[in-house]
Design a protein around this motif. Structure first.
Motif, PDB file in Angstrom:
ATOM      1  N   UNK A  71       0.839  -1.206   0.000  1.00 19.13           N
ATOM      2  CA  UNK A  71       0.000   0.000   0.000  1.00 19.13           C
ATOM      3  C   UNK A  71       0.866   1.245   0.000  1.00 19.13           C
ATOM      4  N   UNK A  72       1.906   1.236   0.844  1.00 19.17           N
ATOM      5  CA  UNK A  72       2.803   2.392   0.884  1.00 19.17           C
ATOM      6  C   UNK A  72       3.482   2.597  -0.457  1.00 19.17           C
ATOM      7  N   UNK A  73       3.938   1.498  -1.017  1.00 17.60           N
ATOM      8  CA  UNK A  73       4.690   1.583  -2.274  1.00 17.60           C
ATOM      9  C   UNK A  73       3.800   2.127  -3.391  1.00 17.60           C
ATOM     10  N   UNK A  74       2.562   1.670  -3.417  1.00 14.66           N
ATOM     11  CA  UNK A  74       1.661   2.119  -4.483  1.00 14.66           C
ATOM     12  C   UNK A  74       1.275   3.568  -4.280  1.00 14.66           C
ATOM     13  N   UNK A  75       1.241   3.979  -3.012  1.00 14.41           N
ATOM     14  CA  UNK A  75       0.931   5.377  -2.741  1.00 14.41           C
ATOM     15  C   UNK A  75       2.112   6.283  -3.052  1.00 14.41           C
ATOM     16  N   UNK A  76       3.359   5.744  -2.959  1.00 14.84           N
ATOM     17  CA  UNK A  76       4.538   6.579  -3.197  1.00 14.84           C
ATOM     18  C   UNK A  76       5.477   5.892  -4.167  1.00 14.84           C
ATOM     19  N   UNK A  77       5.045   5.679  -5.401  1.00 14.25           N
ATOM     20  CA  UNK A  77       5.852   4.889  -6.325  1.00 14.25           C
ATOM     21  C   UNK A  77       7.222   5.491  -6.624  1.00 14.25           C
ATOM     22  N   UNK A  78       7.341   6.788  -6.683  1.00 14.94           N
ATOM     23  CA  UNK A  78       8.627   7.391  -7.034  1.00 14.94           C
ATOM     24  C   UNK A  78       9.668   7.146  -5.962  1.00 14.94           C
ATOM     25  N   UNK A  79       9.231   7.287  -4.717  1.00 13.44           N
ATOM     26  CA  UNK A  79      10.163   7.047  -3.612  1.00 13.44           C
ATOM     27  C   UNK A  79      10.668   5.608  -3.667  1.00 13.44           C
ATOM     28  N   UNK A  80       9.720   4.693  -3.915  1.00 12.48           N
ATOM     29  CA  UNK A  80      10.103   3.278  -3.959  1.00 12.48           C
ATOM     30  C   UNK A  80      11.122   3.033  -5.064  1.00 12.48           C
TER      31      UNK A  80
END
Lengths: 501, 507
Positions: A71-80
């Motif tokens: 969920x976090x990754x999908x919410x912040x794809x660029x950071x990931x």
């Protein structure tokens, strides 16, 4: 300093072997297409996807741990993606270092370790920066804990301490050792010392010896002497070269692990993007512990078909709560195999801690997922083919355990319906008795009908729809198995017997 | 100074003739026993026959003491340490740099001190019973308690403690090295580096420690460093140098003699245990000067047995008995039947008994002989037969001149290259002379006639298997000579009897 994104409390083992049925699963559930999408052309990511998905979890907490991170990754794809890139750079640091290690040479080991560590420090600084910037944005335990670790363990003042050590380890002013007199008066018990700064003084600036030092200078052309000094130095730095080399090994291993674990989430990101592009839905599943007997899905579809057809892909609802057995019958090419595949894939993805291709899914964890699909190349003569097929069934029986899930697709069709149904019924009853859940797709009315009796509970019958005009909807609805015997009607047709006779 | 080999008032020993030792194959036996002990140079001890039964008992008693595993172990441990000390002294003399020579010399001295102390303590506790060992232990204890030894031990320990206390600091650059005293504020850097990187530890990784070789010899850089260290800390080095000068010859003659002499016993005992391990008898003979009867049960040729046991072959044993009035044994029988082996055995038994060692037999009573003489065929002769007969006679005359009634004479196949008539005549004359001398004699010959010469002669023959006359049993027993009977039996076996021959030819 640990990654702990895939598991809350330990490292994954990339080299761990896959379960025996992995090949069958990939082939039967059409997973190559899935892995390709997850990898988006990257060989490393494909490896991660394959090895992670094919080793499903059986613990609800572990699954939720991953789902939170996704969920976090999908919410912040660029950071990931940025984090992943830094991990790749770090893991590939050895390629950028020019030096190499000679055997039994502490000085070459030390130089190489210093160079490697300098490379790794660049990546460490970047990790720290990203972690500090984005820590507060993450909700999942996995990512917040990782960021906190990176922030504290890779703080700038610590990195400075390390860089200071790396500078000292060049021993610009010579290697300082203490020693005692050992066997036959030779030096022994060498311990490397950290030279006190105060000892350097003004004399050091002028290149002179310290006040209490006596000096032996090796004559200019004396090669043996030069060698002897190098050996003495090597003896002194052996342990510290080992220490630094091991440390750089550890740091490298951290970056490699980070790359692996982040890689998995990058695969999920890739898949989410592809599904979104094709207008396909996905959702966070709700895993239940083994033994709850739940399986309810809405809007379930097959990924492979979905990627080819897009939003018009047929979706199905399956309500199999409390059912140990699901029997799927009906028209050929009516979507039965597709449903089976989508059930299998959804189960597997859920247990990998991923989102699933459906609007909603609530299901028990399976102790293991096994498939037995009809194979065209069950070669040989009739008797030979049955033998082969039964051998494959036997392999599955050996591998499955209580709480597992087995998917049968047109099994036992290599023999006549009577014999096939009888064998199948025995096998399936045996599995059910042992607490294994079964989904069976079959054209054998004899088999399906056999399960349809008032005394039996916990059986769900699904039917592939067929319109009166023969068209298929590819949807499956609840419905009892229908006899496929059109013999009477056909006879009348052929022999021109009027109806009613 | 007490000796382990001879009591204080020992009778003079007689040196054996090396040709006799070779004839009896004892040279092979002694070489086998001394293998690995060459550094002790013990061959001289095996060459001297003891002069009195008391001397024999003296040595036998020491053997008995050393059969006890505790005593043997203490002595072996001591011998091992002495060998190590010699190794260290040797290495010391080979070093190029004086500091190494001295340190290694000190090591040798410390080894010596520890070995002497250990031996003295152990043996005093174990209380040996033989006069020989008891006297030596007493002398060793006195030496170990002496002022002289105490000073050696103290000086050595002091010198070693001083050297071990030296610590120094090096600063190594590419072209020079600086030596200075240790600065306690400078920390162990490898440990500090490990600690600094501790947080990155993931799991176990492999070690990157390099294997660095270290020869014993210093190179010139190490030597230069040692010299600088000596300048920083002169006292320990001065103490060391002083020690080496004062105690240049620290090994006392008492200790080295004991170390040397005890190997005689240990070596021979090893031979005995090889024999007993193979099931053969070894015993302490009763040796008298007065009674000249011989009574030996189940004896064997020691040199031959040594070889056979090593090859796991069986060894045949024989008895030897001579009543008081029996002196000469004439041994006849088929070739290769063990006659010469038997003769050697008799010679060996008397020789070994005369050395004071256990003998190869289950039971033995023997006289103490004054010397052993032998006349063996000495291989091929290129000279004409007349010359040979002359040589043989001259030799035997010389031998008989040296023989007394207390000697043992072994004659093997004399006159075998002469005409039968001469051989019988000369053989009989020689044996008459031997009979007159009254010494013990074993005579191996093919001449059956000799077995009845003289009043004190006993006939023995080597045996063949009853079932197959071609098989020798290597047993030698008392019976009348019957060479021709043997010949007849073997001919029959090969169907070479006369009537067999003529019917075979006519068929």
């Amino acid at each position: 300093m640990k990654v702990h994104l895939l598991f809350p409390d330990h490292d994954p083992d990339p080299a761990e072997s896959l379960p025996d049925q992995a090949d069958d699963l990939v082939r039967d559930l059409g997973m190559d297409a899935l892995f390709d999408q997850m990898a988006a052309g990257d060989d490393f990511l494909r490896e991660v996807a394959c090895r992670t998905v094919l080793r499903p979890l059986t613990n609800v907490n572990q699954i939720n741990h991953r789902l939170d991170v996704i969920e976090d990754v999908i919410a912040h794809p660029d950071v990931a993606r940025e984090l992943y890139q830094v991990a790749v750079t770090g893991a590939e640091a050895p390629r950028r270092v020019r030096s190499w290690v000679m055997k039994d040479s502490p000085s070459s080991a030390l130089t190489h370790a210093i160079n490697l560590m300098h490379e790794l420090i660049c990546s460490m600084r970047q990790l720290h920066r990203i972690a500090a910037e984005h820590e507060r944005e993450f909700r999942s335990t996995g990512l917040s804990a990782l960021c906190a670790t990176l922030r504290t363990d890779l703080a700038e003042d610590y990195i400075t301490v390390i860089e200071d050590h790396l500078e000292r380890l060049k021993f610009a002013d010579g290697v300082v050792l203490t020693a005692a007199l050992g066997d036959a008066g030779k030096g022994d018990d060498y311990v490397l010392r950290n030279r006190k700064a105060s000892r350097r003084g003004w004399r050091g600036w002028l290149g002179l010896a310290e006040r209490s030092e006596l000096t032996y200078r090796v004559p200019d052309r004396d090669e043996a002497g030069g060698r002897a000094l190098r050996e003495l130095k090597d003896r002194g730095i052996n342990r510290v070269a080992d220490a630094l080399s091991q440390s750089s090994d550890h740091v490298l291993s951290f970056f490699t692990m980070l790359r692996w674990e982040l890689g998995f989430y990058l695969c999920c990101l890739n898949l989410a993007d592809v599904l979104a592009e094709h207008g396909l839905a996905w959702c966070r599943p709700q895993p239940r512990p083994i033994g709850c007997g739940s399986f309810t899905a809405e809007g379930l579809y097959d990924v492979y078909l979905g990627l080819r057809i897009g939003p018009r892909t047929v979706v199905n609802d399956v309500n199999a709560d409390g059912c140990g057995l699901v029997v799927v019958t009906g028209a050929n090419e009516g979507g039965r195999s597709t449903l089976l595949r989508s059930i299998g894939l959804a189960q597997l993805l859920m247990q990998s801690g991923m989102f699933v291709p459906a609007d909603s899914l609530r299901a028990d964890i399976a102790a293991g997922l096994h498939t037995h699909f009809k194979r065209e190349e069950d070669a040989g003569m009739e008797r030979g083919r049955l033998d082969d097929e039964l051998a494959r069934v036997s392999v599955v029986i050996d591998a499955v355990s209580t709480g597992g899930l087995v998917l049968f697709n047109e099994s036992f069709s290599s023999t006549n319906e009577r014999e096939g149904s009888e064998i199948a019924r025995q096998v399936i009853d045996g599995l059910l008795d042992a607490g294994v859940r079964v989904v069976v797709v079959t054209h054998m009315y004899q088999l399906a009908h056999g399960f349809d009796s008032p005394e039996r509970t916990g059986v769900l019958f699904l039917l592939a729809e067929r319109c009166p005009d023969g068209r298929r909807t590819f949807k499956l609805v609840e419905g009892r198995p229908r006899s496929t015997s059109f013999g009477a009607a056909l006879y009348r047709q052929v022999f021109h017997v009027p109806c009613g006779s | 100074m007490p000796s382990l080999l001879f009591p204080e008032a020992s009778a003079p020993a007689a040196v054996a003739n090396p040709e006799v030792v070779a004839d009896l194959n004892l040279d092979q036996l002694f070489a086998s026993i001394l293998r690995g002990r060459e550094e002790y140079d013990l061959s001289g001890v095996f060459d001297e026959l003891l002069g009195s039964p008391d001397d024999v008992t003296f040595r036998q008693a020491v053997f008995r003491d050393l059969e006890s595993p505790d005593v043997a172990q203490a002595v072996r441990a001591f011998a091992g340490e002495m060998r190590r000390m010699r190794g260290q002294l040797h290495e010391s003399s080979r070093f190029h740099y004086s500091v190494q020579r001295r340190v290694r010399f000190l090591d040798a001295a410390m080894t010596y001190v520890a070995a002497v102390r250990a031996l003295s303590e152990r043996l005093s506790t174990l209380e040996p019973e033989s006069d020989g060992l008891r006297e030596c232990v007493r002398a060793l204890s006195r030496y170990a308690a002496s002022q002289h030894f105490a000073k050696l031990a103290d000086d050595a320990e002091h010198a070693q403690a001083q050297m071990r206390s030296v610590r120094y600091r090096l600063r190594v650059l590419a072209d020079r090295v600086h030596v200075s005293p240790v600065d306690d504020e400078e920390e162990d850097y490898a440990a500090a580096v490990s600690a600094a990187f501790e947080r990155f530890r993931q799991g176990d990784v492999g070690s990157h420690l390099a294997k660095l070789s270290s020869p014993h010899e210093m190179d010139h850089v190490e030597a230069a460093i040692a010299e600088l260290v000596a300048r920083l800390y002169p006292d320990p080095f001065a103490t060391l140098a002083a020690f080496c000068e004062q105690h240049a010859k620290f090994a006392d003659e008492l200790v080295t003699t004991f170390d040397h002499e005890v190997q005689f016993y240990l070596g021979y005992l090893e031979f005995c245990s090889r024999m007993t391990a193979a099931g053969l008898g070894v015993c302490y003979p009763v040796v008298t000067a007065t009674d000249s009867s011989v009574l030996v049960k189940r004896a064997y040729d020691a040199a031959l047995a040594d070889k056979l046991v090593a090859d796991r072959q069986p060894v045949v044993c024989n008895d030897v008995c001579l009543a008081r009035d029996e002196r000469i044994i004439v041994v006849t029988g088929p070739n290769q039947g063990g006659k010469t082996t038997f003769a050697r055995m008799v010679g060996q038994l008397h020789y070994l008994a005369g050395l004071g060692v256990p003998v190869p037999a289950e039971q033995a009573t023997l006289p103490l002989v004054d010397r052993i003489l032998s006349h063996f065929e000495h291989g091929e002769n290129l000279r004409d037969l007349t010359g040979k007969l002359h040589d043989d006679l001259t030799r035997i005359k010389g031998i008989l001149d040296a023989t007394t009634s207390r000697s043992v004479l072994v004659i093997n196949e004399i006159f075998s290259s002469t005409s039968l008539e001469d051989a019988v005549l000369l053989g009989a004359r020689i044996l008459q002379k031997v009979d007159e001398l009254g010494c013990i004699c074993v005579c191996v010959t093919f001449l059956d006639e000799l077995s009845t010469v003289g009043d004190h002669t006993v006939s023995m023959t080597s045996m063949v298997a009853a079932a197959d006359p071609a098989t020798r049993t290597f047993e030698v027993v008392r019976r009348a000579a019957d060479g021709l009977a043997y010949a007849g039996a073997i001919a029959a076996k090969h169907r070479l009897g006369r009537e067999q021959v003529s019917s075979r030819v006519r068929a």
